[in-house]
Design a protein around this motif. Structure first.
Motif, PDB file in Angstrom:
ATOM      1  N   SER A 202       0.796  -1.228   0.000  1.00 37.42           N
ATOM      2  CA  SER A 202       0.000   0.000   0.000  1.00 37.42           C
ATOM      3  C   SER A 202       0.827   1.275   0.000  1.00 37.42           C
ATOM      4  O   SER A 202       0.285   2.367  -0.193  1.00 37.42           O
ATOM      5  N   MET A 203       2.135   1.162   0.194  1.00 38.03           N
ATOM      6  CA  MET A 203       2.990   2.341   0.292  1.00 38.03           C
ATOM      7  C   MET A 203       3.654   2.686  -1.052  1.00 38.03           C
ATOM      8  O   MET A 203       3.833   1.820  -1.904  1.00 38.03           O
ATOM      9  N   PRO A 204       4.043   3.955  -1.228  1.00 43.79           N
ATOM     10  CA  PRO A 204       4.630   4.377  -2.506  1.00 43.79           C
ATOM     11  C   PRO A 204       5.928   3.638  -2.816  1.00 43.79           C
ATOM     12  O   PRO A 204       6.691   3.271  -1.916  1.00 43.79           O
TER      13      PRO A 204
ATOM     14  N   LEU B  90       0.410   0.134  -4.802  1.00 43.98           N
ATOM     15  CA  LEU B  90      -0.839  -0.371  -5.366  1.00 43.98           C
ATOM     16  C   LEU B  90      -2.020   0.508  -4.961  1.00 43.98           C
ATOM     17  O   LEU B  90      -2.061   1.031  -3.847  1.00 43.98           O
ATOM     18  N   PRO B  91      -3.017   0.656  -5.838  1.00 42.60           N
ATOM     19  CA  PRO B  91      -4.263   1.310  -5.440  1.00 42.60           C
ATOM     20  C   PRO B  91      -5.011   0.412  -4.459  1.00 42.60           C
ATOM     21  O   PRO B  91      -4.679  -0.771  -4.298  1.00 42.60           O
ATOM     22  N   LEU B  92      -6.056   0.963  -3.833  1.00 41.18           N
ATOM     23  CA  LEU B  92      -6.766   0.199  -2.817  1.00 41.18           C
ATOM     24  C   LEU B  92      -7.435  -1.054  -3.385  1.00 41.18           C
ATOM     25  O   LEU B  92      -7.549  -2.068  -2.688  1.00 41.18           O
ATOM     26  N   VAL B  93      -7.849  -0.997  -4.637  1.00 40.37           N
ATOM     27  CA  VAL B  93      -8.428  -2.191  -5.256  1.00 40.37           C
ATOM     28  C   VAL B  93      -7.394  -3.321  -5.291  1.00 40.37           C
ATOM     29  O   VAL B  93      -7.690  -4.477  -4.990  1.00 40.37           O
ATOM     30  N   GLY B  94      -6.167  -2.991  -5.642  1.00 43.22           N
ATOM     31  CA  GLY B  94      -5.096  -3.987  -5.640  1.00 43.22           C
ATOM     32  C   GLY B  94      -4.725  -4.428  -4.244  1.00 43.22           C
ATOM     33  O   GLY B  94      -4.447  -5.614  -3.996  1.00 43.22           O
TER      34      GLY B  94
END
Length: 398
Positions: free
Chosen positions: A61-63, A71-75
């Protein structure tokens, strides 16, 4: 509408699933790798974390520029679901609570100096963190407006006095985000502060015993009796504490749903394998109509929860606060996790109730899902208010 994951996200999901299958589940199966609080012990955890980093699956979830996968939240939803196929999975990937929520809010609203000092060590896995908001009665719980812990200005410092409890991970945390009252203003009266474990003026009063297995660091009661915090460690601005909680808690609630879906699926996976091989009255349990009803109902509820979670993740990715979407997912998935593991134990009989499987672990853990990050009843109130304000637009396709 296309519910297919883009190729890059599907690749991450598959790789996470394979890693859990090949590396984490064998560690979970050996009780020698468990600590006294029924979580993964530090030595096997550190070994697995090194392998996760080498596999390019760390902190999804981190850059990327900070060592994550961006990853985007969907991923993230697809990957977190796969991570929690194991009860030890999320922490191995640096995707567990409360670190996940703390990393996200620090990345979103922290200054560059704050990100270097407070965020980067959490991303790197060098320290753990905690979010200190909940207080004993009559202090804040689901209602932050009841906050009683105070931060008073003295010279160039803020001095904290008060009490917090059920602070997840506090006994293992180095970095803390603390919510405290800085004025009586109903909207701008709270402020978020950053502090380090080694600062004087606070203590852990006790690690509160709970019915379920514990995250690393447990659930603790904290006493503040003169902790001093400089202005540079105010997160956002003085009076922006309520905004910080709103920014943090929405996505954090949803990441719980992502992980809990993985646990619910694992529960049915164990039960499904058992009823295929266990015979009763001359046929496998799986061929009994009553068993099929139980499995089918639980599987359907899991899919409903997954779809609500993905809808909320998609909305957050596209700039919405997704309050009602997150609340619907939170209620549905919390109920579903408990139903799924309860069904699995019933189907597995004495074996499910024993420690021969992880079902009893999941069962004890699952009961908290209806309480943490807002009780189910609070989220239903949110949904009621949304419906009364929006009417038929509550169900808008937009």
């Amino acid at each position: 509408m296309d519910f297919t994951l883009p190729p890059e996200l599907e690749d991450y999901r598959r790789r996470v699933r394979a890693f859990v299958e090949q590396e984490i589940l064998p560690v979970e199966a050996d009780r020698a790798n468990w600590d006294e609080h029924e979580n993964i012990a530090e030595a096997p955890l550190e070994a697995l974390r090194a392998k996760v980093k080498a596999a390019g699956l760390w902190a999804v979830s981190m850059p990327k520029e900070r060592g994550g996968q961006g990853l985007p939240l969907v991923g993230v939803a697809a990957c977190y679901e796969e991570m929690n196929r194991s009860i030890f999975g999320p922490v191995c990937f640096n995707g567990s609570a409360p670190d996940d929520g703390n990393m996200r809010v620090l990345n979103m609203v922290g200054t560059e100096a704050q990100k270097e000092r407070w965020l980067q060590p959490i991303i790197d896995g060098k320290v753990r963190s905690a979010f200190a908001m909940t207080e004993p009665n009559p202090g804040s719980g689901s209602d932050p407006g009841m906050m009683r812990t105070k931060a008073e200005r003295k010279g160039d410092r803020w001095v904290i006095t008060g009490r917090k409890w059920f602070i997840t991970g506090a006994d293992a945390a180095q970095h803390f985000i603390l919510m405290a009252r800085t004025s009586d203003d109903t909207r701008k009266g709270l402020t978020a502060f950053l502090f380090d474990k080694d600062q004087p003026g606070w203590r852990i009063e006790r690690r509160i015993p709970i019915m379920g297995p514990e995250e690393h660091g447990g659930h603790c009661e904290l006493i503040f009796d003169g902790l001093e915090i400089p202005d540079e460690n105010v997160l956002m601005k003085v009076g922006d504490g309520l905004k910080v909680t709103q920014i943090r808690l929405g996505p954090a609630r949803l990441t719980h749903c992502m992980r809990w879906t993985g646990l619910a699926k694992r529960s049915l996976e164990i039960a499904g394998a058992y009823v295929k091989e266990r015979e009763s009255f001359g046929i496998p349990l799986a061929e009994h109509e009553g068993v099929q009803w139980m499995l089918g109902e639980a599987a359907m509820q899991i899919e409903i929860g997954r779809l609500l979670t993905m809808k909320a993740a998609h909305a957050l990715d596209h700039g919405s606060f997704a309050r009602k979407e997150v609340s619907m997912a939170k209620v549905q998935v919390a109920d579903t996790l408990f139903k799924a593991v309860d069904t699995a134990i019933q189907l597995c009989g004495a074996r499910g109730y024993s420690k021969d499987t992880v079902l009893e672990w999941i069962y004890r853990y699952a009961r908290q899902a209806k309480l943490v990050d807002g009780a189910s009843e609070v989220h239903k109130m949110v949904l009621s208010r949304s419906y009364l304000a929006e009417g038929d637009d509550f169900w808008s396709w937009a």
